[in-house]
Design a protein around this motif. Sequence first.
Motif, PDB file in Angstrom:
ATOM      1  N   SER A  89       0.028 -37.700  17.198  1.00  0.00           N
ATOM      2  CA  SER A  89      -0.660 -38.959  16.915  1.00  0.00           C
ATOM      3  C   SER A  89       0.291 -40.148  17.014  1.00  0.00           C
ATOM      4  O   SER A  89      -0.147 -41.284  17.207  1.00  0.00           O
ATOM      5  CB  SER A  89      -1.299 -38.914  15.522  1.00  0.00           C
ATOM      6  OG  SER A  89      -0.315 -38.918  14.497  1.00  0.00           O
ATOM      7  N   PHE A  90       1.577 -39.893  16.898  1.00  0.00           N
ATOM      8  CA  PHE A  90       2.578 -40.956  17.013  1.00  0.00           C
ATOM      9  C   PHE A  90       3.183 -41.036  18.412  1.00  0.00           C
ATOM     10  O   PHE A  90       3.693 -42.080  18.814  1.00  0.00           O
ATOM     11  CB  PHE A  90       3.694 -40.752  15.982  1.00  0.00           C
ATOM     12  CG  PHE A  90       3.225 -40.768  14.565  1.00  0.00           C
ATOM     13  CD1 PHE A  90       2.882 -41.957  13.946  1.00  0.00           C
ATOM     14  CD2 PHE A  90       3.097 -39.586  13.847  1.00  0.00           C
ATOM     15  CE1 PHE A  90       2.442 -41.983  12.634  1.00  0.00           C
ATOM     16  CE2 PHE A  90       2.662 -39.597  12.528  1.00  0.00           C
ATOM     17  CZ  PHE A  90       2.324 -40.800  11.926  1.00  0.00           C
ATOM     18  N   ARG A  91       3.130 -39.912  19.148  1.00  0.00           N
ATOM     19  CA  ARG A  91       3.671 -39.905  20.508  1.00  0.00           C
ATOM     20  C   ARG A  91       2.915 -38.874  21.336  1.00  0.00           C
ATOM     21  O   ARG A  91       3.138 -37.668  21.218  1.00  0.00           O
ATOM     22  CB  ARG A  91       5.165 -39.596  20.488  1.00  0.00           C
ATOM     23  CG  ARG A  91       5.844 -39.803  21.837  1.00  0.00           C
ATOM     24  CD  ARG A  91       7.348 -39.831  21.707  1.00  0.00           C
ATOM     25  NE  ARG A  91       7.985 -40.143  22.975  1.00  0.00           N
ATOM     26  CZ  ARG A  91       9.284 -40.300  23.138  1.00  0.00           C
ATOM     27  NH1 ARG A  91      10.098 -40.192  22.097  1.00  0.00           N
ATOM     28  NH2 ARG A  91       9.797 -40.581  24.329  1.00  0.00           N
ATOM     29  N   ARG A  92       2.005 -39.341  22.149  1.00  0.00           N
ATOM     30  CA  ARG A  92       1.144 -38.471  22.943  1.00  0.00           C
ATOM     31  C   ARG A  92       1.911 -37.818  24.095  1.00  0.00           C
ATOM     32  O   ARG A  92       2.878 -38.376  24.627  1.00  0.00           O
ATOM     33  CB  ARG A  92      -0.027 -39.276  23.507  1.00  0.00           C
ATOM     34  CG  ARG A  92      -0.989 -39.805  22.448  1.00  0.00           C
ATOM     35  CD  ARG A  92      -1.807 -38.672  21.864  1.00  0.00           C
ATOM     36  NE  ARG A  92      -2.715 -39.135  20.810  1.00  0.00           N
ATOM     37  CZ  ARG A  92      -3.449 -38.323  20.056  1.00  0.00           C
ATOM     38  NH1 ARG A  92      -3.368 -37.022  20.226  1.00  0.00           N
ATOM     39  NH2 ARG A  92      -4.235 -38.816  19.133  1.00  0.00           N
ATOM     40  N   ASN A  93       1.447 -36.620  24.462  1.00  0.00           N
ATOM     41  CA  ASN A  93       1.981 -35.908  25.624  1.00  0.00           C
ATOM     42  C   ASN A  93       3.492 -35.709  25.555  1.00  0.00           C
ATOM     43  O   ASN A  93       4.192 -35.748  26.580  1.00  0.00           O
ATOM     44  CB  ASN A  93       1.620 -36.654  26.917  1.00  0.00           C
ATOM     45  CG  ASN A  93       0.135 -36.855  27.072  1.00  0.00           C
ATOM     46  OD1 ASN A  93      -0.651 -35.948  26.823  1.00  0.00           O
ATOM     47  ND2 ASN A  93      -0.258 -38.061  27.466  1.00  0.00           N
ATOM     48  N   TYR A  94       3.982 -35.482  24.359  1.00  0.00           N
ATOM     49  CA  TYR A  94       5.424 -35.319  24.144  1.00  0.00           C
ATOM     50  C   TYR A  94       5.742 -33.964  23.530  1.00  0.00           C
ATOM     51  O   TYR A  94       6.633 -33.250  23.999  1.00  0.00           O
ATOM     52  CB  TYR A  94       5.921 -36.454  23.246  1.00  0.00           C
ATOM     53  CG  TYR A  94       7.418 -36.542  23.073  1.00  0.00           C
ATOM     54  CD1 TYR A  94       8.242 -36.747  24.162  1.00  0.00           C
ATOM     55  CD2 TYR A  94       7.993 -36.450  21.809  1.00  0.00           C
ATOM     56  CE1 TYR A  94       9.624 -36.849  24.007  1.00  0.00           C
ATOM     57  CE2 TYR A  94       9.362 -36.551  21.636  1.00  0.00           C
ATOM     58  CZ  TYR A  94      10.174 -36.755  22.739  1.00  0.00           C
ATOM     59  OH  TYR A  94      11.527 -36.853  22.585  1.00  0.00           O
ATOM     60  N   HIS A  95       5.018 -33.596  22.489  1.00  0.00           N
ATOM     61  CA  HIS A  95       5.227 -32.330  21.803  1.00  0.00           C
ATOM     62  C   HIS A  95       4.348 -31.243  22.427  1.00  0.00           C
ATOM     63  O   HIS A  95       3.508 -31.517  23.285  1.00  0.00           O
ATOM     64  CB  HIS A  95       4.918 -32.494  20.320  1.00  0.00           C
ATOM     65  CG  HIS A  95       5.649 -33.647  19.684  1.00  0.00           C
ATOM     66  ND1 HIS A  95       6.997 -33.620  19.425  1.00  0.00           N
ATOM     67  CD2 HIS A  95       5.214 -34.880  19.298  1.00  0.00           C
ATOM     68  CE1 HIS A  95       7.379 -34.773  18.885  1.00  0.00           C
ATOM     69  NE2 HIS A  95       6.309 -35.550  18.798  1.00  0.00           N
ATOM     70  N   SER A  96       4.554 -29.992  21.993  1.00  0.00           N
ATOM     71  CA  SER A  96       3.786 -28.884  22.553  1.00  0.00           C
ATOM     72  C   SER A  96       3.442 -27.869  21.475  1.00  0.00           C
ATOM     73  O   SER A  96       4.050 -27.848  20.392  1.00  0.00           O
ATOM     74  CB  SER A  96       4.551 -28.212  23.699  1.00  0.00           C
ATOM     75  OG  SER A  96       5.820 -27.758  23.253  1.00  0.00           O
ATOM     76  N   LEU A  97       2.463 -27.034  21.783  1.00  0.00           N
ATOM     77  CA  LEU A  97       1.971 -26.020  20.837  1.00  0.00           C
ATOM     78  C   LEU A  97       1.746 -24.719  21.573  1.00  0.00           C
ATOM     79  O   LEU A  97       1.130 -24.700  22.649  1.00  0.00           O
ATOM     80  CB  LEU A  97       0.661 -26.500  20.207  1.00  0.00           C
ATOM     81  CG  LEU A  97      -0.097 -25.497  19.325  1.00  0.00           C
ATOM     82  CD1 LEU A  97       0.692 -25.192  18.047  1.00  0.00           C
ATOM     83  CD2 LEU A  97      -1.487 -26.035  18.986  1.00  0.00           C
ATOM     84  N   HIS A  98       2.241 -23.620  20.977  1.00  0.00           N
ATOM     85  CA  HIS A  98       2.032 -22.279  21.525  1.00  0.00           C
ATOM     86  C   HIS A  98       1.517 -21.362  20.418  1.00  0.00           C
ATOM     87  O   HIS A  98       2.238 -21.092  19.454  1.00  0.00           O
ATOM     88  CB  HIS A  98       3.332 -21.706  22.091  1.00  0.00           C
ATOM     89  CG  HIS A  98       3.910 -22.486  23.228  1.00  0.00           C
ATOM     90  ND1 HIS A  98       3.505 -22.308  24.531  1.00  0.00           N
ATOM     91  CD2 HIS A  98       4.859 -23.473  23.249  1.00  0.00           C
ATOM     92  CE1 HIS A  98       4.191 -23.136  25.317  1.00  0.00           C
ATOM     93  NE2 HIS A  98       5.012 -23.847  24.563  1.00  0.00           N
ATOM     94  N   LEU A  99       0.287 -20.887  20.549  1.00  0.00           N
ATOM     95  CA  LEU A  99      -0.268 -19.892  19.640  1.00  0.00           C
ATOM     96  C   LEU A  99      -0.193 -18.544  20.341  1.00  0.00           C
ATOM     97  O   LEU A  99      -0.718 -18.379  21.448  1.00  0.00           O
ATOM     98  CB  LEU A  99      -1.709 -20.248  19.267  1.00  0.00           C
ATOM     99  CG  LEU A  99      -1.880 -21.610  18.578  1.00  0.00           C
ATOM    100  CD1 LEU A  99      -3.351 -21.835  18.210  1.00  0.00           C
ATOM    101  CD2 LEU A  99      -0.997 -21.725  17.341  1.00  0.00           C
TER     102      LEU A  99
END
Length: 351
Positions: A308-318
Amino acid sequence: MTAQKQPRAYHERRVPFTAGDGRPLDVINVRGTSEPTRSPVLLVHGAGVRASIFRPPVRQNIVDALIEHGYDVWLENWRASIDFEPNPWTLDQAALFDHPQAVKKVVEETGHEKIKAIIHCQGSTSFTMSAIAGLVPQVDTIVSNAVSLHPMVSRWSAFKLRYARVPLKALTDYLNPQWGIQAPTLPAKFITSLVNLSHHECHNRVCKLVSFTYGSGFPALWRHENLNAETHEWLKHEFAHVPMSFFDQMSRCVAAGHLVSVESRPGLPADFAAREPQTATRFAFFAGEKSGCFLPQGQARSFEHFSSFRRNYHSLHLLPNYSHLDVFLGQNANKDVFPLVLHELERREAS
């Protein structure tokens, strides 16, 4: 037939450092026969274990994988490590005193201004606190496993935190899976007997006490089918004392829905979700979908919060078919998990 781990020629050295409050701690540097070609990576363990938890007897563990890819590997023993005497630690203490000094020591020893980190469980929550507070600016990439800003647990685990924690505190200052090998006191014998009566998933008493201590499920921290026999036996000696002070804080965090401070120390916010994280670090959030410790929805919520503070920057792996710690201990993690971890470490900053 289970593949046996082949011995590797590593050079290891234990480097002491002093936490911000004067506590003696250390980091362990592990290198192969060749000089590293990539940046340092700091690995941070969870509660009631130690730095060696990342080195199970499998064909290739995460330390092996990192070294083979040219990384300079550093394993942090923070105040929760069972290599040190039991102490009533909190996440606040680790975030403020331990991790920033560990990072500074690695930077000092290597000459690299920027490093990366792989953080797990309560090493992840406390290191995330350090990052949000702006205390580890030298870390440009963080791979966080299992839990970070938003600890979410099952109803049974929440019930234990709320109702079982207080009577347990009246019996003991610490829980210790080593009681499965030797229970030295009457409270230890009572708790061990209770666990043995309620857990029938295997014959490893330490394994069963780990499940009782850290979550819900049979077992809670891994799927038995993901562990080889050697690792299931090896883990008997990799879990020990964890203080009730930690469960006090985690109870408050779970109730709040995110990490909160409990000691009102200067340098840490009271509420870690109330403001924008004071860090430019890119996070890669990992979680096993079958976890019996922290629910994977918590990592998804943390990913959304940071994004929410920096789009398209972090990632998620489930990770399907993985639980909590078998993400690192699993006999097939080198094929299922580590390539994703390496990809995240090697990613350039998103534009």
